[in-house]
Design an enzyme around this catalytic site. Structure first.
Site, PDB file in Angstrom:
ATOM      1  N   LYS A 101       0.734  -1.270   0.023  1.00 10.62           N
ATOM      2  CA  LYS A 101      -0.126  -0.159   0.153  1.00 10.62           C
ATOM      3  C   LYS A 101       0.826   1.059  -0.041  1.00 10.62           C
ATOM      4  O   LYS A 101       2.008   1.125   0.467  1.00 10.62           O
ATOM      5  CB  LYS A 101      -0.867  -0.068   1.167  1.00 10.62           C
ATOM      6  CG  LYS A 101      -2.054   0.806   1.054  1.00 10.62           C
ATOM      7  CD  LYS A 101      -2.950   0.177   0.173  1.00 10.62           C
ATOM      8  CE  LYS A 101      -4.439   0.384   0.013  1.00 10.62           C
ATOM      9  NZ  LYS A 101      -5.538  -0.277  -0.089  1.00 10.62           N
TER      10      LYS A 101
HETATM   11  P1  NAD Z   1     -13.041   7.446  -3.156  1.00  6.53           P
HETATM   12  O1  NAD Z   1     -11.899   8.433  -2.812  1.00  6.53           O
HETATM   13  O2  NAD Z   1     -13.102   7.216  -4.424  1.00  6.53           O
HETATM   14  O3  NAD Z   1     -14.163   7.720  -2.127  1.00  6.53           O
HETATM   15  C1  NAD Z   1     -13.944   7.866  -0.805  1.00  6.53           C
HETATM   16  C2  NAD Z   1     -15.521   8.375  -0.301  1.00  6.53           C
HETATM   17  O4  NAD Z   1     -15.477   8.418   1.239  1.00  6.53           O
HETATM   18  C3  NAD Z   1     -15.853   9.664  -0.909  1.00  6.53           C
HETATM   19  O5  NAD Z   1     -17.351   9.603  -1.247  1.00  6.53           O
HETATM   20  C4  NAD Z   1     -15.593  10.697   0.380  1.00  6.53           C
HETATM   21  O6  NAD Z   1     -16.412  11.775   0.506  1.00  6.53           O
HETATM   22  C5  NAD Z   1     -16.077   9.592   1.502  1.00  6.53           C
HETATM   23  N1  NAD Z   1     -15.391   9.829   2.833  1.00  6.53           N
HETATM   24  C6  NAD Z   1     -14.159  10.491   3.126  1.00  6.53           C
HETATM   25  N2  NAD Z   1     -14.239  10.717   4.547  1.00  6.53           N
HETATM   26  C7  NAD Z   1     -15.353  10.526   4.931  1.00  6.53           C
HETATM   27  C8  NAD Z   1     -15.984  10.678   6.304  1.00  6.53           C
HETATM   28  N3  NAD Z   1     -15.308  10.691   7.140  1.00  6.53           N
HETATM   29  N4  NAD Z   1     -17.352  10.180   6.743  1.00  6.53           N
HETATM   30  C9  NAD Z   1     -18.044   9.504   5.563  1.00  6.53           C
HETATM   31  N5  NAD Z   1     -17.557   9.548   4.071  1.00  6.53           N
HETATM   32  C10 NAD Z   1     -16.355   9.717   3.937  1.00  6.53           C
HETATM   33  O7  NAD Z   1     -12.382   5.992  -2.411  1.00  6.53           O
HETATM   34  P2  NAD Z   1     -12.791   4.580  -2.758  1.00  6.53           P
HETATM   35  O8  NAD Z   1     -11.639   4.079  -3.657  1.00  6.53           O
HETATM   36  O9  NAD Z   1     -13.993   4.200  -2.789  1.00  6.53           O
HETATM   37  O10 NAD Z   1     -12.110   3.793  -1.654  1.00  6.53           O
HETATM   38  C11 NAD Z   1     -13.104   3.711  -0.124  1.00  6.53           C
HETATM   39  C12 NAD Z   1     -12.570   2.526   0.505  1.00  6.53           C
HETATM   40  O11 NAD Z   1     -12.660   1.142  -0.173  1.00  6.53           O
HETATM   41  C13 NAD Z   1     -11.206   2.649   1.076  1.00  6.53           C
HETATM   42  O12 NAD Z   1     -11.380   2.139   2.391  1.00  6.53           O
HETATM   43  C14 NAD Z   1     -10.499   1.751   0.347  1.00  6.53           C
HETATM   44  O13 NAD Z   1      -9.189   1.463   0.756  1.00  6.53           O
HETATM   45  C15 NAD Z   1     -11.550   0.660  -0.144  1.00  6.53           C
HETATM   46  N6  NAD Z   1     -11.110  -0.020  -1.279  1.00  6.53           N
HETATM   47  C16 NAD Z   1     -11.167   0.651  -2.352  1.00  6.53           C
HETATM   48  C17 NAD Z   1     -10.906  -0.162  -3.751  1.00  6.53           C
HETATM   49  C18 NAD Z   1     -11.181   0.515  -4.980  1.00  6.53           C
HETATM   50  O14 NAD Z   1     -11.069  -0.246  -6.017  1.00  6.53           O
HETATM   51  N7  NAD Z   1     -10.981   1.603  -5.061  1.00  6.53           N
HETATM   52  C19 NAD Z   1     -10.833  -1.644  -3.528  1.00  6.53           C
HETATM   53  C20 NAD Z   1     -10.747  -2.037  -2.445  1.00  6.53           C
HETATM   54  C21 NAD Z   1     -11.004  -1.392  -1.029  1.00  6.53           C
END
Ligand code: NAD
Length: 433
Positions: free
Chosen positions: A119
């Site tokens: 990561k």
């Molecule tokens: P992203 O940046 O696209 O979206 C994040 C979202 O979370 C946004 O809508 C943001 O406004 C919201 N957010 C941020 N702080 C917040 C808070 N305090 N309260 C409520 N909402 C909040 O990120 P993503 O890629 O969708 O990732 C989200 C989660 O999923 C992370 O934990 C990431 O590690 C995990 N994840 C992502 C992927 C991927 O393919 N993108 C894969 C596996 C896991």
């Protein structure tokens, strides 16, 4: 104290300053005890293989220089190249990145992917940076990690605050350095640059494949079910969209800026238009006219059948776990539930689909992308989705089978499968020299 106990605990280290890293270690200790892991192996799994902390100086649009702190942690290289996202968020630190890298190792283990976990992150607020500033920061970061990345060494992907464009800059910077186009250095790229069709949607789709399997077990019909989603970025928005397409009513959605609810179900297409509209720079759900405002503090305890945390880690704690009113907790985010909250959930009838299984669709299609780039032979979206579904449902079944046979929680069963795979490979390869 057992004769084996001391060896399982590595000496105090810099990562342990982080609550998230301590949480990942506690999980590993619990699994190690449950599967009777050799403490010599446990100790090696507790400490990331390689970590780099670096200054990332950026010339800002104002003409001033600002130094950001960047991190890349490779937890394990035992099973192949390490694989994991790059996160741009204000609070990112070394321990958090190390914990996320460890979870990636278990995730790749469960999915049987030939990767270790990694990561990375840069402590910054991406919403406060211009496109040019983000590009310069990303290119400088890539230059700084050049010695420890490579298509056979460490392959990055998008995570919170990063996207296809970020991956395109990394791809270009790396290719300029090595002197040839090297798309296999990152996954989650634009399709035109060797990205995989369906990669952007893969994590959310994977979440929903797991949710459907859980619903079948619980005899819940999508047309009768409701869902609440926290986070409306890549994972949250695709999950909401896929649930909506299944006929599930998504009754509340929150993001960093607030939350909205509609008891008869939010119109996801209309919401997507609202979020993408040119005037909505923060890409927030707040102010969506076809729903009412909801206090974000109440989001997770809204009554629903399916609750999907898809934003941050450690949002379900001992404080609020008892107030969840869902049947299925589908962890789209990484590490949303603390071990203390897990203990509360263990005494409830909430069916937990743990993060390392639930959100594994992203790394799975990343693997498909890497394979296609290496072979320069590309698949159709139907092939990608069918294979993703096979692998997700296969992993779901394996986790449930272990949970039933050994009377473990789904989380412990999932972690056991992931940890055991890496541990077996470590044991078979032996310790160098
Ligand atoms: P992203 O940046 O696209 O979206 C994040 C979202 O979370 C946004 O809508 C943001 O406004 C919201 N957010 C941020 N702080 C917040 C808070 N305090 N309260 C409520 N909402 C909040 O990120 P993503 O890629 O969708 O990732 C989200 C989660 O999923 C992370 O934990 C990431 O590690 C995990 N994840 C992502 C992927 C991927 O393919 N993108 C894969 C596996 C896991």
């Amino acid at each position: 104290m057992s004769a084996l106990a001391p060896a399982a605990h590595p000496p105090a280290n810099v990562f342990e300053m982080s609550a998230v890293f301590r949480m990942a270690c506690r999980q590993l200790e619990t699994v190690a005890a449950a599967i009777d892991l050799d403490p010599n192996i446990t100790q090696r799994l507790m400490v990331p293989k390689r970590s780099q902390v670096m200054a990332v100086p950026v010339r800002m649009d104002s003409g001033k220089t600002r130094v950001f702190i960047g991190f890349r942690v490779q937890h394990s290289l035992t099973s192949g190249a390490s694989k994991g996202g790059l996160r741009y968020a204000p609070e990112v630190d070394l321990g958090e990145v190390a914990a996320l890298a460890m979870w990636m190792s278990w995730k790749c283990g469960i999915m049987n992917l030939p990767y270790g976990g990694a990561k990375g992150g840069i402590a910054c607020d991406p919403a406060a940076l211009s496109l040019g500033e983000k590009e310069r920061m990303t290119r400088r970061f890539t230059e700084e990690v050049l010695n420890i990345i490579g298509p056979r060494v460490d392959v990055m992907a998008p995570d919170m605050g990063t996207d296809e464009q970020t991956m395109a800059w990394i791809y270009d910077t790396y290719s300029m350095k090595v002197g040839y186009a090297c798309p296999e250095i990152v996954t989650g790229k634009p399709v035109e640059l060797g990205g995989c069709v369906g990669r952007r949607e893969a994590t959310g789709r994977g979440v929903v494949y797991c949710v459907r399997a859980a619903m079948e077990e619980l005899d819940l019909r999508p047309g009768d079910a409701t869902a609440v989603v926290q986070g409306y970025g890549n994972v949250g928005s695709v999950t909401a969209d896929e649930l909506h397409k299944l006929g599930v009513k998504v009754v509340a959605i929150g993001d960093r800026y607030g939350a909205v609810r509609h008891d008869r179900g939010i119109d996801i297409q209309a919401l997507n238009k609202y979020v993408a509209a040119p005037g909505n720079e923060r890409r927030t759900v707040v102010g969506f006219p076809e729903a009412e405002a909801l206090d974000p503090a109440d989001l997770l305890s809204e009554p629903c059948d399916i609750l999907v945390p898809a934003a941050l880690e450690r949002v379900i704690t001992s404080e609020n776990a008892g107030r969840l009113r869902c049947r299925i907790l589908a962890e789209g985010a990484n590490g949303p539930t603390t071990p203390e909250a897990d203990a509360v959930l263990a005494g409830s009838d909430v069916f937990v689909i743990p993060d390392i299984l639930c959100n594994a669709g992203g790394v799975t299609v990343s693997y498909f992308e890497w394979v296609q780039d290496l072979q320069q032979f590309f698949w159709s979206e139907d092939q990608v989705n069918a294979k993703l579904r096979d692998l997700m449902l296969g992993a779901f079944r394996r986790v449930r089978e272990v949970a039933r046979r050994r009377n473990l929680s789904n989380r412990l069963a999932a972690l056991s499968l992931g940890v055991q795979k890496v541990a077996t490979e470590k044991a078979q390869r032996g310790l160098f020299p």
